[in-house]
Design a protein around this motif. Structure first.
Motif, PDB file in Angstrom:
ATOM      1  N   ALA A  18      -0.915   9.821   2.012  1.00 19.37           N
ATOM      2  CA  ALA A  18       0.138   8.267   2.349  1.00 19.37           C
ATOM      3  C   ALA A  18      -0.458   7.418   1.231  1.00 19.37           C
ATOM      4  CB  ALA A  18      -0.247   8.497   3.142  1.00 19.37           C
ATOM      5  N   VAL A  19      -1.683   7.506   1.386  1.00 17.15           N
ATOM      6  CA  VAL A  19      -2.738   5.940   0.816  1.00 17.15           C
ATOM      7  C   VAL A  19      -2.124   6.273  -0.714  1.00 17.15           C
ATOM      8  CG1 VAL A  19      -4.536   5.115   0.792  1.00 17.15           C
ATOM      9  CG2 VAL A  19      -3.952   5.821   2.643  1.00 17.15           C
ATOM     10  N   LEU A  20      -2.210   7.189  -1.365  1.00 19.62           N
ATOM     11  CA  LEU A  20      -2.436   7.313  -2.096  1.00 19.62           C
ATOM     12  C   LEU A  20      -0.755   6.776  -3.354  1.00 19.62           C
ATOM     13  CD1 LEU A  20      -4.546  10.785  -3.520  1.00 19.62           C
ATOM     14  CD2 LEU A  20      -4.829   8.000  -4.183  1.00 19.62           C
ATOM     15  N   GLY A  21       0.066   7.531  -2.301  1.00 17.83           N
ATOM     16  CA  GLY A  21       1.177   7.098  -2.686  1.00 17.83           C
ATOM     17  C   GLY A  21       2.017   6.331  -2.674  1.00 17.83           C
ATOM     18  N   ASP A  22       1.368   5.449  -1.754  1.00 13.86           N
ATOM     19  CA  ASP A  22       0.901   3.752  -1.775  1.00 13.86           C
ATOM     20  C   ASP A  22       0.933   2.807  -2.879  1.00 13.86           C
ATOM     21  OD1 ASP A  22       2.658   1.341  -0.349  1.00 13.86           O
ATOM     22  OD2 ASP A  22       0.781   1.358   0.909  1.00 13.86           O
ATOM     23  N   LEU A  23      -0.553   3.651  -3.248  1.00  7.91           N
ATOM     24  CA  LEU A  23      -0.608   2.884  -4.686  1.00  7.91           C
ATOM     25  C   LEU A  23      -0.650   3.100  -5.862  1.00  7.91           C
ATOM     26  CD1 LEU A  23      -4.958   3.314  -3.671  1.00  7.91           C
ATOM     27  CD2 LEU A  23      -3.228   1.097  -4.088  1.00  7.91           C
ATOM     28  N   SER A  24       0.399   4.544  -5.812  1.00 11.37           N
ATOM     29  CA  SER A  24       0.928   4.889  -6.991  1.00 11.37           C
ATOM     30  C   SER A  24       2.346   4.145  -6.999  1.00 11.37           C
ATOM     31  CB  SER A  24       1.318   6.002  -6.724  1.00 11.37           C
ATOM     32  OG  SER A  24       0.323   7.044  -6.572  1.00 11.37           O
ATOM     33  N   GLU A  25       3.080   3.970  -5.562  1.00 11.06           N
ATOM     34  CA  GLU A  25       4.796   2.480  -6.276  1.00 11.06           C
ATOM     35  C   GLU A  25       4.097   1.184  -6.265  1.00 11.06           C
ATOM     36  OE1 GLU A  25       7.942   1.515  -3.424  1.00 11.06           O
ATOM     37  OE2 GLU A  25       7.853   3.555  -3.264  1.00 11.06           O
ATOM     38  N   SER A  26       3.047   1.181  -5.662  1.00 13.60           N
ATOM     39  CA  SER A  26       2.049  -0.573  -6.315  1.00 13.60           C
ATOM     40  C   SER A  26       2.252  -0.820  -7.642  1.00 13.60           C
ATOM     41  CB  SER A  26       1.408  -0.591  -5.407  1.00 13.60           C
ATOM     42  OG  SER A  26       1.353  -0.521  -3.919  1.00 13.60           O
ATOM     43  N   MET A  27       2.080  -0.002  -8.219  1.00 16.47           N
ATOM     44  CA  MET A  27       1.185   0.100  -9.541  1.00 16.47           C
ATOM     45  C   MET A  27       2.267  -0.401 -10.315  1.00 16.47           C
ATOM     46  SD  MET A  27      -1.333   2.686 -12.394  1.00 16.47           S
ATOM     47  CE  MET A  27      -0.281   4.317 -11.248  1.00 16.47           C
ATOM     48  N   LEU A  28       3.516   1.178  -9.520  1.00 10.46           N
ATOM     49  CA  LEU A  28       4.489   1.247 -10.290  1.00 10.46           C
ATOM     50  C   LEU A  28       5.443  -0.034 -10.677  1.00 10.46           C
ATOM     51  CD1 LEU A  28       6.768   2.766 -12.266  1.00 10.46           C
ATOM     52  CD2 LEU A  28       7.479   3.866  -9.922  1.00 10.46           C
ATOM     53  N   LYS A  29       5.247  -0.623  -9.336  1.00 10.94           N
ATOM     54  CA  LYS A  29       6.014  -1.737  -8.965  1.00 10.94           C
ATOM     55  C   LYS A  29       5.435  -3.372  -9.367  1.00 10.94           C
ATOM     56  CE  LYS A  29       6.204  -1.480  -4.626  1.00 10.94           C
ATOM     57  NZ  LYS A  29       7.089  -2.017  -2.774  1.00 10.94           N
ATOM     58  N   ARG A  30       4.203  -2.792 -10.312  1.00 11.54           N
ATOM     59  CA  ARG A  30       3.168  -3.691 -10.733  1.00 11.54           C
ATOM     60  C   ARG A  30       3.098  -3.960 -12.668  1.00 11.54           C
ATOM     61  NH1 ARG A  30      -0.560  -7.439  -9.804  1.00 11.54           N
ATOM     62  NH2 ARG A  30      -0.847  -6.967  -7.553  1.00 11.54           N
TER      63      ARG A  30
ATOM     64  N   GLY B 164       7.151  -5.503 -12.939  1.00  9.61           N
ATOM     65  CA  GLY B 164       7.706  -6.410 -13.009  1.00  9.61           C
ATOM     66  C   GLY B 164       8.098  -7.352 -11.535  1.00  9.61           C
ATOM     67  N   ILE B 165       8.053  -6.382 -10.428  1.00  6.92           N
ATOM     68  CA  ILE B 165       8.869  -6.293  -9.226  1.00  6.92           C
ATOM     69  C   ILE B 165       7.979  -6.782  -7.844  1.00  6.92           C
ATOM     70  CG2 ILE B 165      10.914  -5.683 -10.509  1.00  6.92           C
ATOM     71  CD1 ILE B 165      10.759  -3.104  -8.812  1.00  6.92           C
ATOM     72  N   LYS B 166       8.162  -6.617  -6.951  1.00  2.93           N
ATOM     73  CA  LYS B 166       7.599  -6.797  -6.015  1.00  2.93           C
ATOM     74  C   LYS B 166       8.053  -5.529  -4.913  1.00  2.93           C
ATOM     75  CE  LYS B 166       6.808  -9.035  -1.158  1.00  2.93           C
ATOM     76  NZ  LYS B 166       6.894 -11.125  -0.360  1.00  2.93           N
ATOM     77  N   ASP B 167       9.473  -5.603  -4.786  1.00  3.38           N
ATOM     78  CA  ASP B 167      10.012  -4.388  -3.974  1.00  3.38           C
ATOM     79  C   ASP B 167      11.515  -3.924  -4.825  1.00  3.38           C
ATOM     80  OD1 ASP B 167       8.377  -5.155  -1.513  1.00  3.38           O
ATOM     81  OD2 ASP B 167       9.845  -7.024  -1.081  1.00  3.38           O
ATOM     82  N   MET B 168      11.043  -2.884  -4.354  1.00  2.00           N
ATOM     83  CA  MET B 168      11.877  -1.633  -4.932  1.00  2.00           C
ATOM     84  C   MET B 168      14.018  -2.132  -4.483  1.00  2.00           C
ATOM     85  SD  MET B 168      11.763   0.665  -7.503  1.00  2.00           S
ATOM     86  CE  MET B 168       9.724   1.226  -7.883  1.00  2.00           C
ATOM     87  N   GLY B 169      14.259  -2.876  -3.614  1.00  2.00           N
ATOM     88  CA  GLY B 169      15.293  -3.233  -3.486  1.00  2.00           C
ATOM     89  C   GLY B 169      15.088  -4.446  -1.915  1.00  2.00           C
TER      90      GLY B 169
END
Length: 289
Positions: A236-248, A251-256
């Motif tokens: 779960a932690v790796l998944g959270d970090l992966s999406e954070s990297m993707l959003k960074r 150039g967005i803070k949230d997906m929606g």
């Protein structure tokens, strides 16, 4: 999601401004809907999962399109409606066939598209568009289908409940521990709020709940629950970090912004999606089909 406590010293990172009351209220409402769908009419959970994944798929596709990737929406959407119900009704074999056909549909969709449509430059390589489409199909519908595979078991609702409890425990335990004691950022360039102390809190909470809940809900061994909790939280932690990297990168803070205090639907699924296949396989090993 882990958080670090606010301070004026250089060792801590500043907490992001989230509407905590709204986040708690939305979280409780979602939890109530989840419980009702699981234990009143399990088929309703499949419908709920389809709706969430469909919305999340649209969010990710829009984010990619903003970066000039012509990621199709229709094939992943149709694939969602094939993969999740297919997994519930037909098992892993049906899921595999539906996934393969959806990936093929992404290829065909890009093949039929003409250069320059939807504001996409003619020179953008097709392989980028196809890779983006396959990522969307794999990240949302495919991973979510493993939760539906859990539901299809005889004790399916309790398996899914355990899966959700462990993933949520990762967020809550990490947030509380990070706020109180977080001093050392885990990946400051990706997620400044996530601390090593918060991650330790996530692991401790997940291990404790796993050791208690697996015997209570499914009759499994306590040590298996402890192992399940640790592995689930780590993923779960790796998944959270992966999406954070993707959003960074996007150039967005949230997906929606559909869920007040949380962001988009995919911002709530970031820790659930990658843990679904892990929990499904570990439960098969620990307590059988």
């Amino acid at each position: 999601m882990n958080a670090t406590a606010p301070t004026t010293g250089p060792a801590r990172t500043r907490r992001a401004g989230r509407d905590l009351p709204a986040a708690v209220g939305v979280g409780l409402a979602l939890g109530a809907v989840l419980l009702l769908s699981l234990f009143v009419r399990p088929e309703a959970f499949v419908v709920l999962a389809c709706a969430a994944v469909l919305w999340g798929t649209v969010e990710v596709s829009r984010a990619f399109r903003a970066q000039h990737l012509r990621v199709p929406v229709v094939p992943p959407a149709v694939g969602t409606l094939a993969m999740l119900p297919g997994a519930y009704l037909g098992g892993p074999e049906t899921l595999l066939v539906a996934y393969a056909l959806t990936v093929f549909a992404v290829l065909v969709w890009r093949l039929l598209a003409t250069g320059g449509d939807h504001g996409t430059p003619v020179g953008v390589p097709a392989v980028r568009d196809v890779a983006g489409g396959v990522f969307v199909v794999s990240y949302g519908p495919l991973l979510a289908s493993f939760a539906v595979l859990m539901l299809a078991a005889t004790d399916g609702p309790r398996r899914v409940l355990l899966f959700v409890v462990l993933a949520v425990a990762s967020d809550i335990g990490g947030y509380a521990t990070g706020v109180l004691w977080g001093r050392h950022p885990m990946a400051p360039s990706v997620s400044p709020k996530k601390s090593w102390e918060g991650t330790a809190g996530s692991l401790a909470t997940g291990a404790a709940l796993g050791a208690v809940c697996l015997p209570l809900l499914l009759g499994g061994p306590w040590w298996g629950g402890l192992l399940l909790g640790l592995v689930t939280v780590a993923v779960a932690v790796l998944g959270d970090l992966s999406e954070s990297m993707l959003k960074r990168d996007l150039g967005i803070k949230d997906m929606g912004d559909l869920l007040p205090g949380h962001g988009g639907v995919m911002d709530r699924l970031d820790s659930l999606l990658p843990t679904a296949p892990v929990v499904h396989l570990l439960l098969l090993a620990l307590i059988g089909p």
